[in-house]
Structure formats: structure tokens, C-alpha cells
Design a protein around this motif. Structure first.
Motif, PDB file in Angstrom:
ATOM      1  N   LEU A   5       0.846  -1.188   0.000  1.00  0.00           N
ATOM      2  CA  LEU A   5       0.000   0.000   0.000  1.00  0.00           C
ATOM      3  C   LEU A   5       0.883   1.239   0.000  1.00  0.00           C
ATOM      4  CD1 LEU A   5      -2.507  -1.021   2.824  1.00  0.00           C
ATOM      5  CD2 LEU A   5      -2.824  -1.279   0.360  1.00  0.00           C
ATOM      6  N   ILE A   6       0.550   2.180  -0.847  1.00  0.00           N
ATOM      7  CA  ILE A   6       1.201   3.487  -0.809  1.00  0.00           C
ATOM      8  C   ILE A   6       0.246   4.397  -0.042  1.00  0.00           C
ATOM      9  CG2 ILE A   6       1.986   5.475  -2.131  1.00  0.00           C
ATOM     10  CD1 ILE A   6       2.780   3.534  -4.370  1.00  0.00           C
ATOM     11  N   LEU A   7       0.711   4.916   1.087  1.00  0.00           N
ATOM     12  CA  LEU A   7      -0.104   5.769   1.944  1.00  0.00           C
ATOM     13  C   LEU A   7       0.358   7.208   1.863  1.00  0.00           C
ATOM     14  CD1 LEU A   7      -0.283   3.734   5.283  1.00  0.00           C
ATOM     15  CD2 LEU A   7      -1.896   3.734   3.400  1.00  0.00           C
ATOM     16  N   ALA A   8      -0.595   8.114   1.988  1.00  0.00           N
ATOM     17  CA  ALA A   8      -0.289   9.540   2.108  1.00  0.00           C
ATOM     18  C   ALA A   8      -0.761   9.986   3.482  1.00  0.00           C
ATOM     19  CB  ALA A   8      -1.002  10.340   1.025  1.00  0.00           C
ATOM     20  N   GLU A   9       0.168  10.487   4.258  1.00  0.00           N
ATOM     21  CA  GLU A   9      -0.149  11.026   5.582  1.00  0.00           C
ATOM     22  C   GLU A   9       0.015  12.530   5.502  1.00  0.00           C
ATOM     23  OE1 GLU A   9       1.484  10.867  10.150  1.00  0.00           O
ATOM     24  OE2 GLU A   9       2.214   9.409   8.707  1.00  0.00           O
ATOM     25  N   VAL A  26      -3.301   5.758  -1.240  1.00  0.00           N
ATOM     26  CA  VAL A  26      -3.193   6.397  -2.549  1.00  0.00           C
ATOM     27  C   VAL A  26      -3.275   5.338  -3.647  1.00  0.00           C
ATOM     28  CG1 VAL A  26      -1.677   7.721  -4.072  1.00  0.00           C
ATOM     29  CG2 VAL A  26      -1.820   8.289  -1.647  1.00  0.00           C
ATOM     30  N   ARG A  27      -2.611   4.215  -3.405  1.00  0.00           N
ATOM     31  CA  ARG A  27      -2.547   3.176  -4.434  1.00  0.00           C
ATOM     32  C   ARG A  27      -2.252   1.830  -3.782  1.00  0.00           C
ATOM     33  NH1 ARG A  27       1.934   3.584  -8.968  1.00  0.00           N
ATOM     34  NH2 ARG A  27       1.609   1.576  -9.929  1.00  0.00           N
ATOM     35  N   THR A  28      -2.846   0.777  -4.319  1.00  0.00           N
ATOM     36  CA  THR A  28      -2.579  -0.585  -3.885  1.00  0.00           C
ATOM     37  C   THR A  28      -1.774  -1.279  -4.969  1.00  0.00           C
ATOM     38  OG1 THR A  28      -4.672  -0.642  -2.680  1.00  0.00           O
ATOM     39  CG2 THR A  28      -3.648  -2.756  -3.162  1.00  0.00           C
ATOM     40  N   LEU A  29      -0.668  -1.901  -4.570  1.00  0.00           N
ATOM     41  CA  LEU A  29       0.205  -2.604  -5.518  1.00  0.00           C
ATOM     42  C   LEU A  29       0.038  -4.098  -5.297  1.00  0.00           C
ATOM     43  CD1 LEU A  29       3.437  -0.489  -4.981  1.00  0.00           C
ATOM     44  CD2 LEU A  29       1.696  -0.164  -6.730  1.00  0.00           C
ATOM     45  N   LYS A  30      -0.661  -4.744  -6.199  1.00  0.00           N
ATOM     46  CA  LYS A  30      -0.872  -6.182  -6.096  1.00  0.00           C
ATOM     47  C   LYS A  30       0.034  -6.894  -7.079  1.00  0.00           C
ATOM     48  CE  LYS A  30      -5.598  -5.761  -4.578  1.00  0.00           C
ATOM     49  NZ  LYS A  30      -6.976  -6.122  -4.771  1.00  0.00           N
ATOM     50  N   GLY A  31       0.137  -8.181  -6.927  1.00  0.00           N
ATOM     51  CA  GLY A  31       0.981  -8.952  -7.824  1.00  0.00           C
ATOM     52  C   GLY A  31       2.198  -9.454  -7.085  1.00  0.00           C
ATOM     53  N   ASN A  32       3.101 -10.003  -7.805  1.00  0.00           N
ATOM     54  CA  ASN A  32       4.277 -10.605  -7.209  1.00  0.00           C
ATOM     55  C   ASN A  32       5.425  -9.606  -7.192  1.00  0.00           C
ATOM     56  OD1 ASN A  32       5.738 -12.585  -5.996  1.00  0.00           O
ATOM     57  ND2 ASN A  32       6.241 -13.665  -7.882  1.00  0.00           N
ATOM     58  N   LYS A  33       5.249  -8.472  -6.464  1.00  0.00           N
ATOM     59  CA  LYS A  33       6.280  -7.428  -6.413  1.00  0.00           C
ATOM     60  C   LYS A  33       7.123  -7.590  -5.153  1.00  0.00           C
ATOM     61  CE  LYS A  33       3.933  -3.774  -8.952  1.00  0.00           C
ATOM     62  NZ  LYS A  33       4.623  -3.970 -10.191  1.00  0.00           N
ATOM     63  N   ASN A  83       3.488  13.068   3.757  1.00  0.00           N
ATOM     64  CA  ASN A  83       4.502  12.022   3.768  1.00  0.00           C
ATOM     65  C   ASN A  83       3.938  10.805   3.035  1.00  0.00           C
ATOM     66  OD1 ASN A  83       5.745   9.529   5.699  1.00  0.00           O
ATOM     67  ND2 ASN A  83       7.164  11.050   4.939  1.00  0.00           N
ATOM     68  N   LEU A  84       4.622  10.382   1.975  1.00  0.00           N
ATOM     69  CA  LEU A  84       4.221   9.193   1.223  1.00  0.00           C
ATOM     70  C   LEU A  84       5.105   8.035   1.642  1.00  0.00           C
ATOM     71  CD1 LEU A  84       3.854  10.803  -2.287  1.00  0.00           C
ATOM     72  CD2 LEU A  84       2.020   9.941  -0.874  1.00  0.00           C
ATOM     73  N   ARG A  85       4.474   6.935   2.032  1.00  0.00           N
ATOM     74  CA  ARG A  85       5.246   5.788   2.494  1.00  0.00           C
ATOM     75  C   ARG A  85       4.657   4.492   1.979  1.00  0.00           C
ATOM     76  NH1 ARG A  85       6.286   6.161   8.034  1.00  0.00           N
ATOM     77  NH2 ARG A  85       6.012   8.361   7.823  1.00  0.00           N
ATOM     78  N   LEU A  86       5.469   3.464   2.016  1.00  0.00           N
ATOM     79  CA  LEU A  86       5.087   2.137   1.553  1.00  0.00           C
ATOM     80  C   LEU A  86       4.929   1.225   2.760  1.00  0.00           C
ATOM     81  CD1 LEU A  86       4.852   0.289  -1.031  1.00  0.00           C
ATOM     82  CD2 LEU A  86       7.230  -0.324  -0.557  1.00  0.00           C
ATOM     83  N   ILE A  87       3.812   0.506   2.818  1.00  0.00           N
ATOM     84  CA  ILE A  87       3.634  -0.490   3.875  1.00  0.00           C
ATOM     85  C   ILE A  87       3.118  -1.779   3.250  1.00  0.00           C
ATOM     86  CG2 ILE A  87       3.186   1.224   5.672  1.00  0.00           C
ATOM     87  CD1 ILE A  87       0.241   0.323   5.563  1.00  0.00           C
ATOM     88  N   GLU A  88       3.413  -2.888   3.903  1.00  0.00           N
ATOM     89  CA  GLU A  88       2.925  -4.186   3.448  1.00  0.00           C
ATOM     90  C   GLU A  88       1.593  -4.451   4.141  1.00  0.00           C
ATOM     91  OE1 GLU A  88       4.211  -8.889   3.234  1.00  0.00           O
ATOM     92  OE2 GLU A  88       5.556  -7.435   4.147  1.00  0.00           O
TER      93      GLU A  88
END
Length: 92
Positions: A5-9, A26-33, A83-88
Motif C-alpha cells: 500500500l502506498i499511503l499519504a499522511e 493512494v494506491r494498492t500494488l498487487k501482484g508478485n512485487k 509524507n508518502l510511504r510504503l507499507i505491506e
């Protein structure tokens, strides 16, 4: 197969010293990333992202030491930050 998940705080300082904080996906990244591939997507998103409170002033984007990105008003021209961050995502 992780989902990222890309989050915007977003933090907006109102009149005086009161502030409002809002977090949204902001965006969900699915797939084998892998995490590294997801971080590339976060970088692309950060370069083009405009938060709701930072639409008018010009902004500058910077990467923090933890890999997250800050979208800030340029030349002290506003009272907001994002703040844009990536979380699983963890499913229960």
C-alpha cells in the motif's frame, strides 16, 4: 505474494497551532512485487503526487532516510506537509 500500500499522511496546520492529520491509501500494488519493486512504484507516485492541501502552492519532494517521501511547500509558502510511504498489507 505481498500486497503493498502506498499511503499519504497529510498534516495541515490550521489557524494558531491546531493541526489536522489525515491518512489515506493512494494506491494498492498487487501482484508478485518485491519490496524493491514496490519502492520503485512509490518513487514514481511521489514525483507526481499532489495532496489536497498542497494543490495551490508549488511543492518540493524529498526522500527521507527511511525510504519515504515528503511533499512540502516550496519557499515556506504554505502550512501543510505530506509524507508518502510504503507499507505491506497484512491480511487477517
Amino acid at each position: 505474494m505481498p500486497t503493498w500500500l502506498i499511503l499519504a499522511e497529510e498534516t495541515v496546520i490550521a489557524e494558531g497551532s491546531a493541526s489536522r492529520r489525515q491518512v489515506k491509501v493512494v494506491r494498492t500494488l498487487k501482484g508478485n512485487k518485491t519490496r524493491e519493486e514496490a519502492l520503485v512504484e512509490l518513487h514514481k507516485e511521489a514525483k507526481n503526487y499532489t495532496s489536497d492541501s498542497l494543490k495551490r502552492p508549488s511543492t518540493v519532494v524529498g526522500r527521507d532516510s527511511d525510504g519515504s517521501f515528503w511533499v512540502l511547500p516550496k519557499n515556506d509558502s504554505g502550512h501543510a506537509s505530506c509524507n508518502l510511504r510504503l507499507i505491506e498489507q497484512i491480511r487477517r
